[in-house]
Enzyme design. Sequence first.
Site, PDB file in Angstrom:
ATOM      1  N   GLU A  99       1.318  -1.270   0.323  1.00  0.00           N
ATOM      2  CA  GLU A  99       0.195  -0.052   0.241  1.00  0.00           C
ATOM      3  C   GLU A  99       0.989   1.673   0.031  1.00  0.00           C
ATOM      4  O   GLU A  99       1.332   1.952   0.890  1.00  0.00           O
ATOM      5  CB  GLU A  99      -0.682  -0.026   1.421  1.00  0.00           C
ATOM      6  CG  GLU A  99      -1.549  -1.663   1.561  1.00  0.00           C
ATOM      7  CD  GLU A  99      -3.216  -0.749   0.637  1.00  0.00           C
ATOM      8  OE1 GLU A  99      -3.126  -0.097  -0.205  1.00  0.00           O
ATOM      9  OE2 GLU A  99      -3.738  -2.127   0.559  1.00  0.00           O
ATOM     10  N   CYS A 135      -2.323   9.498   2.487  1.00  0.00           N
ATOM     11  CA  CYS A 135      -1.955   8.059   1.167  1.00  0.00           C
ATOM     12  C   CYS A 135      -3.187   9.147   0.241  1.00  0.00           C
ATOM     13  O   CYS A 135      -2.987   9.163  -0.988  1.00  0.00           O
ATOM     14  CB  CYS A 135      -1.699   7.311   1.079  1.00  0.00           C
ATOM     15  SG  CYS A 135      -3.397   6.447   1.692  1.00  0.00           S
TER      16      CYS A 135
HETATM   17  P1  NAD Z   1       7.571   5.155   4.631  1.00  0.00           P
HETATM   18  O1  NAD Z   1       8.092   4.603   3.635  1.00  0.00           O
HETATM   19  O2  NAD Z   1       9.268   6.324   5.458  1.00  0.00           O
HETATM   20  O3  NAD Z   1       8.054   4.532   6.575  1.00  0.00           O
HETATM   21  C1  NAD Z   1       7.088   3.958   6.226  1.00  0.00           C
HETATM   22  C2  NAD Z   1       7.332   2.495   7.010  1.00  0.00           C
HETATM   23  O4  NAD Z   1       8.827   2.263   6.508  1.00  0.00           O
HETATM   24  C3  NAD Z   1       7.973   3.251   8.657  1.00  0.00           C
HETATM   25  O5  NAD Z   1       7.465   2.676   9.736  1.00  0.00           O
HETATM   26  C4  NAD Z   1       9.664   3.097   8.675  1.00  0.00           C
HETATM   27  O6  NAD Z   1      10.238   3.139   9.302  1.00  0.00           O
HETATM   28  C5  NAD Z   1       9.687   2.087   7.781  1.00  0.00           C
HETATM   29  N1  NAD Z   1      11.033   2.253   6.354  1.00  0.00           N
HETATM   30  C6  NAD Z   1      11.656   2.708   6.148  1.00  0.00           C
HETATM   31  N2  NAD Z   1      12.699   2.609   5.217  1.00  0.00           N
HETATM   32  C7  NAD Z   1      12.609   1.333   5.622  1.00  0.00           C
HETATM   33  C8  NAD Z   1      13.098   0.423   4.894  1.00  0.00           C
HETATM   34  N3  NAD Z   1      14.671   0.585   4.422  1.00  0.00           N
HETATM   35  N4  NAD Z   1      13.231  -0.931   4.686  1.00  0.00           N
HETATM   36  C9  NAD Z   1      12.520  -1.394   5.208  1.00  0.00           C
HETATM   37  N5  NAD Z   1      11.443  -0.401   6.416  1.00  0.00           N
HETATM   38  C10 NAD Z   1      11.769   0.756   6.023  1.00  0.00           C
HETATM   39  O7  NAD Z   1       6.301   6.261   5.036  1.00  0.00           O
HETATM   40  P2  NAD Z   1       5.945   7.526   5.950  1.00  0.00           P
HETATM   41  O8  NAD Z   1       6.625   8.829   5.802  1.00  0.00           O
HETATM   42  O9  NAD Z   1       6.046   6.915   6.980  1.00  0.00           O
HETATM   43  O10 NAD Z   1       4.772   7.351   5.375  1.00  0.00           O
HETATM   44  C11 NAD Z   1       4.330   8.385   4.229  1.00  0.00           C
HETATM   45  C12 NAD Z   1       4.165   7.087   3.068  1.00  0.00           C
HETATM   46  O11 NAD Z   1       2.935   6.440   2.767  1.00  0.00           O
HETATM   47  C13 NAD Z   1       3.214   8.243   1.875  1.00  0.00           C
HETATM   48  O12 NAD Z   1       4.524   8.005   0.696  1.00  0.00           O
HETATM   49  C14 NAD Z   1       1.885   7.679   1.688  1.00  0.00           C
HETATM   50  O13 NAD Z   1       1.651   7.990   0.863  1.00  0.00           O
HETATM   51  C15 NAD Z   1       2.162   6.378   2.384  1.00  0.00           C
HETATM   52  N6  NAD Z   1       1.411   5.254   2.425  1.00  0.00           N
HETATM   53  C16 NAD Z   1      -0.277   4.906   1.888  1.00  0.00           C
HETATM   54  C17 NAD Z   1      -1.584   4.350   2.453  1.00  0.00           C
HETATM   55  C18 NAD Z   1      -1.757   3.387   1.621  1.00  0.00           C
HETATM   56  O14 NAD Z   1      -2.223   2.721   2.007  1.00  0.00           O
HETATM   57  N7  NAD Z   1      -1.157   3.894   0.511  1.00  0.00           N
HETATM   58  C19 NAD Z   1      -1.108   4.558   3.971  1.00  0.00           C
HETATM   59  C20 NAD Z   1      -0.683   5.393   4.294  1.00  0.00           C
HETATM   60  C21 NAD Z   1       0.072   5.656   3.609  1.00  0.00           C
END
Ligand code: NAD
Length: 503
Positions: free
Chosen positions: A269, A303
């Site tokens: 997602e 998102c």
């Molecule tokens: P992010 O990708 O930075 O982090 C998401 C999660 O991934 C966190 O738990 C983070 O610690 C972890 N993470 C970061 N780097 C990683 C890596 N290299 N390997 C594994 N895990 C890692 O995103 P964010 O800033 O927390 O959230 C914002 C993003 O999430 C936006 O792009 C938003 O659109 C998206 N989002 C999507 C949905 C959906 O349902 N499609 C819902 C909510 C948020």
Amino acid sequence: MTILSSETDEATTAATVTLRGHTIPVGLYIAGQWRPVSTTFDVVNPATGGVIAQLADGTDADALAALDAAAAAQDAWGHVAPRDRADLFHRAHRLLLDRADAIVETMTLESGKPLAEARGEFQLSADFFLWYAEQVAHLHGTYAEGSRGGYRVITTHQPVGPSLLITPWNFPLLMIARKAGAALGAGCTIVVKSAKETPLTCALFVETLHDAGFPPGVVNLVHTTHSADVSAAVMADPRLRKVSFTGSTGVGSTLLKQAAPGIVNASMELGGDGPFVVLDDADVELAAQQAILCKFRNAGQACVAANRIIVHSAVAEEFTRRFVELAKNLRVGDGFSEGVDVGPIISAAQRDGVARLVAELGSIDSELLTGGSPVEGEGYFFEPTVFAINDRDNDVCNRELFAPIATIYTVDSTREAIEVANDTSYGLAAYVFTRDLSRAIAVSERLDSGMVGINRGIMADPAASFGGVKSSGLGREGGHHAIHEFLEPKYLAITVDESKGLE
Ligand code: NAD
């Protein structure tokens, strides 16, 4: 105020923090026990910038210990009778409802979202859990005759296996309740990796599952500030069979690469660039009200937020006037204050990013209609900001803003609206406003997105399959699809001697 204390639990000696009178475990939860804290990291209230708790900072070794527990528990959990599994879900659902105040206030404390939004998220999350509780007891296979006779085809479903669930900070409860419900309902054991900005809500959720009686090893929780290393270690372990991730497209893509060598099943997602289309026959007042909700909910950090508001020129002036008026009336402040509509940005770094986006949008052919500045004082607040964009041929116009910044684009036809809406690598949520249902359907069918809101700006629901196309993801959460993301069909071929059995 933060009070760190040690309290004795039946299973283990667990460290906790007490916030607003609610006690929250601060350790890692592995094999049914809260593990004592060694190295810790700070959790910050974005409305004040102050540290509210120190949580256990998990390592690769901790995450692999969690996977050990999940792998050990998989066979037994996968064979729990549907009714028994559903009973556990119902117990957890009732406990969640009992703990509503603690969870809602903790969400506001660590994410900054206004209490009313936190309550809405809580209700939706509890509804998701209830949805899965009801689904768990009613998962059916199929029975068919072999196409040339002589045997029968029975199709059943098996849990994929131990699953890694990685969640973002913007919906601290919904993201984990939606994933965990589907995974556990399918019979998969889980290792949850929380977001470091909002781990406390996740801890309360996991504690609720523990208290409801989910057996040791079925649910495991690891907090960490070393997400990349910790996830990579778990992803490389052949016992892991599934990764379900919500977050940015960049990290999703990295995880898919890590999933490739071991052919790990993946659900993603990811980010969005939501077009919010207002056609010439739209109810402009309704469209403006819904656009405000869709854009500024969670301070724009969603998102499914309206990233680009695309308005037909026939109603552009009227829509823009009303939208800006409503945006100016939004109250920005601490989520605990009465009447606040927009909370803080999640961190100082993110707020600096919002300021950079404003500068970039201001440097192209555009007009700043309101806002544009950080709010002075403590915390990471930013004014609701609206731009009218005259030239969309700029990189910043195709980027996920993830901020309280609305951009309005004017178009001259429905076809142009569709073209602009689809001019993005993303495809999560889109919105269409029109009084004509046939037009709504025709336009919706041509929008490259996984979901379309018709005359509404909010659409998450347990009964709906939530997810995106293109760079917005793979797979769905919610609805009848979600649980199947964690199940694999298995077919049994049974020879049947047609000449026997009737004597
Ligand atoms: P992010 O990708 O930075 O982090 C998401 C999660 O991934 C966190 O738990 C983070 O610690 C972890 N993470 C970061 N780097 C990683 C890596 N290299 N390997 C594994 N895990 C890692 O995103 P964010 O800033 O927390 O959230 C914002 C993003 O999430 C936006 O792009 C938003 O659109 C998206 N989002 C999507 C949905 C959906 O349902 N499609 C819902 C909510 C948020």
